[in-house]
Design an enzyme around this catalytic site. Structure first.
Site, PDB file in Angstrom:
ATOM      1  N   ASP A  77      42.945  33.727  38.800  1.00  0.00           N
ATOM      2  CA  ASP A  77      41.544  33.291  38.804  1.00  0.00           C
ATOM      3  C   ASP A  77      40.720  34.227  39.686  1.00  0.00           C
ATOM      4  O   ASP A  77      41.045  34.425  40.855  1.00  0.00           O
ATOM      5  CB  ASP A  77      41.434  31.849  39.311  1.00  0.00           C
ATOM      6  CG  ASP A  77      40.098  31.221  38.956  1.00  0.00           C
ATOM      7  OD1 ASP A  77      39.056  31.880  39.140  1.00  0.00           O
ATOM      8  OD2 ASP A  77      40.090  30.067  38.492  1.00  0.00           O
ATOM      9  N   ASP A 179      41.436  21.156  38.246  1.00  0.00           N
ATOM     10  CA  ASP A 179      40.494  22.270  38.328  1.00  0.00           C
ATOM     11  C   ASP A 179      40.372  22.928  36.944  1.00  0.00           C
ATOM     12  O   ASP A 179      41.242  22.775  36.083  1.00  0.00           O
ATOM     13  CB  ASP A 179      40.978  23.267  39.386  1.00  0.00           C
ATOM     14  CG  ASP A 179      39.826  24.092  39.968  1.00  0.00           C
ATOM     15  OD1 ASP A 179      38.672  23.956  39.508  1.00  0.00           O
ATOM     16  OD2 ASP A 179      40.086  24.881  40.895  1.00  0.00           O
ATOM     17  N   THR A 181      40.724  25.772  35.263  1.00  0.00           N
ATOM     18  CA  THR A 181      41.696  26.584  34.521  1.00  0.00           C
ATOM     19  C   THR A 181      42.842  25.754  33.930  1.00  0.00           C
ATOM     20  O   THR A 181      43.121  25.859  32.729  1.00  0.00           O
ATOM     21  CB  THR A 181      42.235  27.719  35.413  1.00  0.00           C
ATOM     22  OG1 THR A 181      41.140  28.332  36.097  1.00  0.00           O
ATOM     23  CG2 THR A 181      42.987  28.748  34.614  1.00  0.00           C
ATOM     24  N   ARG A 192      33.100  20.074  34.488  1.00  0.00           N
ATOM     25  CA  ARG A 192      34.400  20.314  35.122  1.00  0.00           C
ATOM     26  C   ARG A 192      34.666  19.426  36.335  1.00  0.00           C
ATOM     27  O   ARG A 192      35.810  19.269  36.753  1.00  0.00           O
ATOM     28  CB  ARG A 192      34.508  21.786  35.529  1.00  0.00           C
ATOM     29  CG  ARG A 192      33.437  22.230  36.500  1.00  0.00           C
ATOM     30  CD  ARG A 192      33.505  23.718  36.809  1.00  0.00           C
ATOM     31  NE  ARG A 192      34.650  24.047  37.666  1.00  0.00           N
ATOM     32  CZ  ARG A 192      34.971  25.289  38.030  1.00  0.00           C
ATOM     33  NH1 ARG A 192      34.244  26.306  37.615  1.00  0.00           N
ATOM     34  NH2 ARG A 192      35.991  25.494  38.815  1.00  0.00           N
ATOM     35  N   GLU A 350      48.700  29.614  36.495  1.00  0.00           N
ATOM     36  CA  GLU A 350      47.521  30.159  37.174  1.00  0.00           C
ATOM     37  C   GLU A 350      47.757  30.363  38.670  1.00  0.00           C
ATOM     38  O   GLU A 350      48.259  29.465  39.354  1.00  0.00           O
ATOM     39  CB  GLU A 350      46.335  29.199  37.016  1.00  0.00           C
ATOM     40  CG  GLU A 350      45.083  29.739  37.686  1.00  0.00           C
ATOM     41  CD  GLU A 350      44.023  28.700  38.044  1.00  0.00           C
ATOM     42  OE1 GLU A 350      44.343  27.504  38.137  1.00  0.00           O
ATOM     43  OE2 GLU A 350      42.870  29.100  38.240  1.00  0.00           O
ATOM     44  N   ASP A 355      40.377  33.586  43.449  1.00  0.00           N
ATOM     45  CA  ASP A 355      38.965  33.212  43.348  1.00  0.00           C
ATOM     46  C   ASP A 355      38.477  32.461  44.580  1.00  0.00           C
ATOM     47  O   ASP A 355      37.449  32.808  45.162  1.00  0.00           O
ATOM     48  CB  ASP A 355      38.773  32.345  42.097  1.00  0.00           C
ATOM     49  CG  ASP A 355      37.421  31.662  42.067  1.00  0.00           C
ATOM     50  OD1 ASP A 355      36.449  32.316  41.670  1.00  0.00           O
ATOM     51  OD2 ASP A 355      37.344  30.471  42.451  1.00  0.00           O
ATOM     52  N   LYS A 356      39.193  31.450  44.974  1.00  0.00           N
ATOM     53  CA  LYS A 356      38.689  30.574  46.047  1.00  0.00           C
ATOM     54  C   LYS A 356      38.562  31.348  47.362  1.00  0.00           C
ATOM     55  O   LYS A 356      37.612  31.156  48.124  1.00  0.00           O
ATOM     56  CB  LYS A 356      39.599  29.357  46.202  1.00  0.00           C
ATOM     57  CG  LYS A 356      39.570  28.470  44.949  1.00  0.00           C
ATOM     58  CD  LYS A 356      40.470  27.269  45.047  1.00  0.00           C
ATOM     59  CE  LYS A 356      40.700  26.641  43.674  1.00  0.00           C
ATOM     60  NZ  LYS A 356      39.455  26.339  42.933  1.00  0.00           N
ATOM     61  N   HIS A 359      35.634  33.809  47.190  1.00  0.00           N
ATOM     62  CA  HIS A 359      34.385  33.071  47.482  1.00  0.00           C
ATOM     63  C   HIS A 359      34.169  32.981  48.993  1.00  0.00           C
ATOM     64  O   HIS A 359      33.043  33.025  49.472  1.00  0.00           O
ATOM     65  CB  HIS A 359      34.459  31.641  46.933  1.00  0.00           C
ATOM     66  CG  HIS A 359      34.134  31.521  45.482  1.00  0.00           C
ATOM     67  ND1 HIS A 359      32.911  31.880  44.946  1.00  0.00           N
ATOM     68  CD2 HIS A 359      34.865  31.038  44.433  1.00  0.00           C
ATOM     69  CE1 HIS A 359      32.907  31.640  43.640  1.00  0.00           C
ATOM     70  NE2 HIS A 359      34.085  31.138  43.300  1.00  0.00           N
ATOM     71  N   HIS A 398      37.745  35.711  35.200  1.00  0.00           N
ATOM     72  CA  HIS A 398      36.476  36.410  35.465  1.00  0.00           C
ATOM     73  C   HIS A 398      36.676  37.328  36.652  1.00  0.00           C
ATOM     74  O   HIS A 398      37.661  37.210  37.385  1.00  0.00           O
ATOM     75  CB  HIS A 398      35.336  35.412  35.726  1.00  0.00           C
ATOM     76  CG  HIS A 398      35.633  34.466  36.858  1.00  0.00           C
ATOM     77  ND1 HIS A 398      35.586  34.846  38.181  1.00  0.00           N
ATOM     78  CD2 HIS A 398      36.033  33.169  36.860  1.00  0.00           C
ATOM     79  CE1 HIS A 398      35.913  33.817  38.941  1.00  0.00           C
ATOM     80  NE2 HIS A 398      36.210  32.780  38.172  1.00  0.00           N
ATOM     81  N   HIS A 439      30.893  35.197  41.580  1.00  0.00           N
ATOM     82  CA  HIS A 439      31.645  35.861  40.515  1.00  0.00           C
ATOM     83  C   HIS A 439      30.865  37.097  40.077  1.00  0.00           C
ATOM     84  O   HIS A 439      29.647  37.145  40.226  1.00  0.00           O
ATOM     85  CB  HIS A 439      31.794  34.946  39.294  1.00  0.00           C
ATOM     86  CG  HIS A 439      32.552  33.693  39.575  1.00  0.00           C
ATOM     87  ND1 HIS A 439      32.671  32.683  38.648  1.00  0.00           N
ATOM     88  CD2 HIS A 439      33.230  33.278  40.676  1.00  0.00           C
ATOM     89  CE1 HIS A 439      33.401  31.701  39.170  1.00  0.00           C
ATOM     90  NE2 HIS A 439      33.738  32.038  40.397  1.00  0.00           N
TER      91      HIS A 439
HETATM   92 MG    MG Z   1      41.095  28.297  38.301  1.00  0.00          MG
HETATM   93 ZN    ZN Z   2      34.990  30.855  41.504  1.00  0.00          ZN
END
Ligand code: MG
Ligand code: ZN
Length: 476
Positions: A77, A179, A181, A192, A350, A355-356, A359, A398, A439
């Site tokens: 992710d 979550d 995904t 979501r 995943e 991603d987290k 961020h 992404h 993102h």
């Molecule tokens: Mg995810």
């Molecule tokens: Zn994100």
């Protein structure tokens, strides 16, 4: 290796050479993997080169088979090319290569935009919900949508199609299982955030059980019923159903009454020896997201000027199963259950917190999660090589913020001491300090190994994945 010899060499020996270093094509016809570490000292002529001889033969071998029996889809992710490079430089060195992520012989690029709910026009920086919906169902949708299009229409997911084809199925993540995904494979909902009955009543009334809907993401997961579901997110299972057959009972009670093997302790996972439709495995090893491998190392406004730092272990990480353990366990259970033996399996895995942590401008957090993905891919490739009929795909949903830069930037930076003793400055420049980094919209790498992987080469769209994997999972 003298060039001439490589060219004239034939058969297994040639493939061993072309497969480069670690990998050979064995007598049983295992497809080749590649070793893309630099060939020598990177400051010497040819030393930084990665290619070992002509690879035409290797490519030919890699596309020889077209029909896969099993598919294992890996998602990092937020794992743009930049995140892969940051992690590789730090962990393996600039001339290094990941044993999993970088070993797949066939590579292409994915476009991955979403569409706006009201106009249908492209949104160039999609979220994990719309991007997951793209490969899971084949339809572009708006950000926040889970396997419904922008008009609210639900489309079958890869996991649902696989089940319909009699295959064994699994859904594994390092995040909460609700979550986006993991949710795109098991549910259809307008937002979501509708993890459980409470949020669904408020935010997704069309899906609420009391309104005759399909229920929250967690309730739909129980109905979709993969053979194996592993991740975090037990908090939501303490919520109570508002209507239907399990009205007044918690989702945990519901799971148990519906025959699930419901686990929350790491040590219990090792004891599981079977998972199927009669007794599916639902392992939720944290109240929310699972802890990551490395302790936080946050970028700051003058981080580039500070001495280079190394990533340190995150103490809580050992309390949960890591991604490679969950992946190995899933492959073992799915390949050995009755449906898997008869019709093959579909497994989505995943690594969620690249991603987290991106961020959060947490370089070490994202690097550790990328390493987890690599280790899990390595396990899957071990299986796929032995099996010979398994398509392994590694891609991202992404792109994200982190960039390798030369010095202080207007954004946040952090200085990392890499494996080979150089400094690498990583910048996070899409939000101010303390904000959530954004993102980004660059195309993504997609890599494949096994039957059908040839379809991943070149420029494809994220929705193409649905139809490529559909060749295996959509049999009727
Ligand atoms: Mg995810
Ligand atoms: Zn994100």
């Amino acid at each position: 290796m003298p060039k001439k010899r490589t060219v004239i060499a034939v058969g297994v020996a040639a493939l061993a050479l072309l497969g480069a270093g670690t990998s050979t094509v064995a007598a049983n016809g295992q497809l080749p993997l590649v070793n893309r570490t630099a060939k020598g000292k990177v400051d010497q002529l040819g030393g930084a080169a990665r290619l070992r001889g002509d690879q035409s033969r290797l490519i030919k071998e890699s596309i020889k088979r077209t029909h896969a029996r099993n598919v294992i889809l890996f998602i990092g992710d937020g794992m743009g090319d930049s995140e892969i490079t940051v992690a590789r430089n730090y962990l393996e060195g600039a001339g290094g290569a990941f044993k999993g992520i970088d070993a797949l012989p066939l590579t292409g690029n994915l476009t991955h935009y979403s569409v706006q709910k009201d106009t249908g026009k492209p949104d160039y920086t999609p979220d994990s919900a719309s991007t997951g919906t793209a490969w899971s169902t084949g339809v572009k949708t708006y950000d926040n949508a889970i396997s419904v299009d922008r008009h609210g229409k639900a489309f079958p997911t890869l996991l649902e199609q696989a089940k319909r084809s009699g295959m064994a199925t699994g859904d594994v993540t390092t995040s909460e299982i609700q979550d986006a995904t993991p949710a795109v494979e098991v549910s259809h909902i307008s937002q979501r955030s509708c993890y459980g009955p409470v949020a669904t009543t408020k935010t997704c009334p069309e899906a609420a059980k009391e309104n005759g809907g399909r229920g929250s993401i967690s309730e739909q997961l129980l109905t979709t019923r993969p053979d194996v579901t592993l991740g975090g997110g037990s908090t939501t299972f303490a919520e109570t159903a508002t209507a239907g057959a399990w009205k007044g009972k918690t989702l945990e009670q519901q799971a148990k009454e519906r025959g699930y093997n419901y686990l929350t302790a790491k040590q219990d996972l090792a004891k599981v020896t079977s998972a199927d439709q009669k007794k599916p495995l639902l392992g939720l090893f944290a109240p929310g997201n699972l802890p990551v491998k490395f302790a936080p190392l946050l970028a700051t406004t003058n981080g580039a000027a500070l001495p280079a730092q190394s990533c340190q272990p995150e103490p809580t990480f050992s309390q949960v199963p890591d991604l490679k353990t969950m992946t190995s366990k899933s492959i073992d259970l799915l390949s050995k259950n009755k449906a898997g033996k008869k019709n093959g399996f579909f497994l989505q895995v995943e690594s969620a917190s690249i991603d987290k942590k991106d961020h959060a401008a947490d370089a070490c957090g994202q690097i550790g999660e990328t390493q987890q993905l690599d280790e899990a891919v390595t396990k899957a490739l071990d299986f796929a090589r032995r099996d010979g009929h398994t398509l392994v795909i590694v891609t991202a949903d992404h792109a994200h913020t982190s960039q390798i830069v030369d010095g202080t930037t207007p954004g946040l930076t952090v200085n990392l001491a890499t494996k080979e003793g150089s400094n690498m400055i990583v910048s996070y420049g899409t939000a101010p300090a303390g904000g959530s980094q954004q993102h980004t919209g660059t195309q993504l790498r997609v890599a494949g190994y096994g039957p059908g992987a040839g379809n991943l080469v070149g420029l494809i769209d994220q929705t193409d994945l649905h139809f490529i994997i559909g060749n295996t999972v959509n049999r009727r």
